[in-house]
Enzyme design. Structure first.
Site: not given
Length: 611
Positions: A328-329, A383
């Protein structure tokens, strides 16, 4: 009843010599790894922060250098025709024999896998040529020639205050403490508060890892107090004050604070460990929710952490059935991002080409991600795990996602009837994109969450600045919110060093024509940055603007960025504290809880005052 053939004797001298060469390569790697970690203590004692930074960066590359050396030796020594399948099978068996009584067998297995996969086709990666599963147990490994992994202290016998001072002095730091009696008393008070109404039980003891954890400008004592059936993990940071004396800065007991200290957003700690698996076992008692893969990575053993992570991922694939879909996004211009909903990570693939206004290349993007891998992430950059030739079951990919990958990144996809192989990808911890977090807070009229998100966003940028990192693209979609409500940067394709940027104020228009021009009337070089323009893209929402101007208005001024850049150029290494400021003894003693002060440099009020 079926007959089981008796295994034949190992007879290949070539196989033994290859196994010995690989083991020698690993032993050399770990010897240099430990030597670098040992020097971290000397850098800390001397307050040589720049040398400490250089050493931390250089240590990250040690593994790949030794692997390259080992592969080169084997390729120079043996013809491909000599390295038959039968020889490779024997190589592994000989290597297993060399692992008996080894102090780092799990790391040596990973080194073996890395060397083999550099020399073999990926079709062999899951067969009996490499260590798909551990062959040697790491339980109860002891180093008879050095101190044990942790020391045990008994406060009931010696008194808690004396015990705490003994814990500190046993590390034999060759730098004077400003006032150890005072600091030990402050730590003792916090210990007693953590015990509450608990009475000392017969087993009351304090266990402390035998070596300090070094990172940035701090050294950390890591241990746990045991009383009856209750354990109290703790971490005591040791810092330099302005007079270059040592102080105990605080003591952390809260599980979340300790987890944040050891989070996936920080650079690897420097610790001298003869038996790393014993340190992992101890830390699992302090961080029970962290998988072994993350703990190995915390300890600077990121290659083995990466190996364990992939084993965990394969196990998860086997025991799950959900479909891999686009994350999502807002869709990015550079990366395709997809995820398995049941797995708390996302997969990122670089597209083959990029539309305007992006002016970059795949090679340059890989360089940016490598920069982050080798840089201090100060708790504000995620990371990333980089993999090649990752095979996914074809049935787990949604057709929509597979079509999208084939369209935007066909060069990285290899497909057959049963598998989808992604030739290159990055894996990152899944977070809530900050733009979604802010939007949901705004829709639900949760002003506290909205303000928190903006405060954390500005703090994240300021801590990145302290680490000499300019995010480049500062849009909210490039930042994520962790499960501990911290804001973290995770889109690296436009990052630059602060020292490589030229922060400018927009010149005043010369005339009305300049004011009305659609293009700048002043020259703009590639690395020119105009902070006053940030607000145009970031502060369209009235409430967001209100909170931003309240807490971080300085980010919109060129003067702020120029001052930070000059401090870096002058050789200052800023203090960025991985725990809430109100816990610091110096703040409590000054009667100013929550105020940012630094023990080793002049106060930098722009740095974070809380997590």
């Amino acid at each position: 009843m079926s007959q089981v053939a008796f295994p034949k004797l190992l007879s290949s001298q070539i196989a033994f010599d290859i196994a010995r060469t690989i083991m020698d390569g690993f032993d050399k790697h770990y010897r240099l790894f430990r030597a670098s970690s040992q020097r971290a203590k000397l850098h800390f004692e001397a307050g040589d922060w720049q040398a400490a930074q250089i050493a931390a960066r250089e240590r990250i590359s040690f593994y790949d250098m030794r692997v390259k050396e080992c592969v080169q030796m084997l390729e120079d020594e043996y013809e491909p025709a000599d390295l038959s399948d039968e020889v490779w099978r024997e190589v592994k068996l000989h290597y297993m024999g060399l692992l008996i009584d080894h102090l780092q067998p799990e790391l040596a297995e990973t080194f073996f896998n890395t060397v083999c996969t550099k020399m073999l086709h990926r079709n062999y990666f899951h067969n009996d040529f490499i260590f798909v599963r551990p062959a040697v147990s790491t339980e109860y490994i002891e180093n008879k020639d050095s101190a044990p992994t942790y020391r045990v202290y008994y406060p009931a016998k010696d008194g808690l205050n004396y015990t705490l001072k003994r814990i500190v002095t046993n590390f034999q730091l060759q730098t004077e403490f400003a006032d150890l009696d005072r600091d030990a008393a402050l730590v003792e008070q916090r210990f007693l508060e953590s015990y509450g109404a608990d009475r000392p039980e017969p087993n009351h003891q304090v266990q402390v890892l035998a070596n300090l954890f070094f990172r940035n400008k701090g050294a950390y004592i890591v241990g746990k107090s045991i009383n009856g059936n209750r354990e109290h993990p703790f971490v005591i940071p040791i810092l330099h004050n302005r007079r270059k004396q040592l102080v105990l800065d605080t003591v952390l007991f809260d599980a979340i604070q300790i987890t944040v200290l050891f989070s996936f957003t920080r650079a690897y700690f420097m610790i001298d460990m003869a038996v790393p698996s014993a340190y992992v076992q101890f830390l699992r008692g302090i961080l029970p929710k962290k998988p072994r893969s993350e703990i190995y990575t915390i300890l600077g053993l990121q290659k083995h952490g990466k190996n364990l992570f992939y084993r965990d991922f394969l196990h998860h694939l086997k025991y799950s059935s959900d479909i891999i879909e686009a994350a999502p996004g807002i869709r990015g211009l550079v990366m395709l991002v997809f995820a398995l909903p049941s797995f708390p990570y996302v997969f990122k693939v670089i597209k083959d080409s990029f539309p305007p206004p992006k002016e970059t290349t795949k090679a340059l993007i890989k360089e940016k991600y490598l920069l982050v891998k080798n840089h201090d992430r100060v708790g504000r950059m995620a990371d990333t795990l980089e993999y090649s030739d990752v095979a996914f079951p074809r049935t787990r990919f949604s057709e929509e996602l597979l079509t999208e990958i084939k369209h935007y990144a066909p060069s990285v996809v290899e497909e057959d009837e049963d598998e989808i192989v992604i030739r290159h990808l990055y894996i990152e911890r899944r977070m809530v994109p900050l733009n979604i977090y802010l939007s949901e807070a705004d829709k639900s009229q949760d002003d506290a969450a909205l303000e928190h998100g903006i405060v954390e966003y500005g703090n994240a940028i300021k801590e990145l600045v302290a680490a000499n990192i300019f995010p480049g693209d500062m849009l909210y979609k490039n930042f994520g919110v962790t499960r501990h409500s911290r804001v973290v940067f995770y889109d690296y394709d436009e990052i630059e060093y602060i020292t490589d940027c030229n922060f400018r104020t927009i010149p005043a228009p010369r005339n009305e024509e300049d004011e009305m021009a659609s293009e700048p009337w002043y020259p703009v070089a590639r690395n020119d940055v105009f902070p006053e323009q940030f607000g145009t893209f970031l502060l369209g929402n009235i409430k967001v603007r209100q909170y931003f101007m309240k807490h971080h208005a300085d980010l919109l001024t060129a003067a702020y960025w120029q001052a930070r850049k000059q401090r870096i150029l002058d050789g200052h290494v800023e203090d960025v504290f991985p725990y809430p400021q109100h816990l610091r003894f110096v703040n409590q003693a000054a009667g100013r809880p929550g105020q940012c002060t630094a023990l080793s440099e002049p106060a930098v009020p722009e740095l974070t005052c809380g997590e």
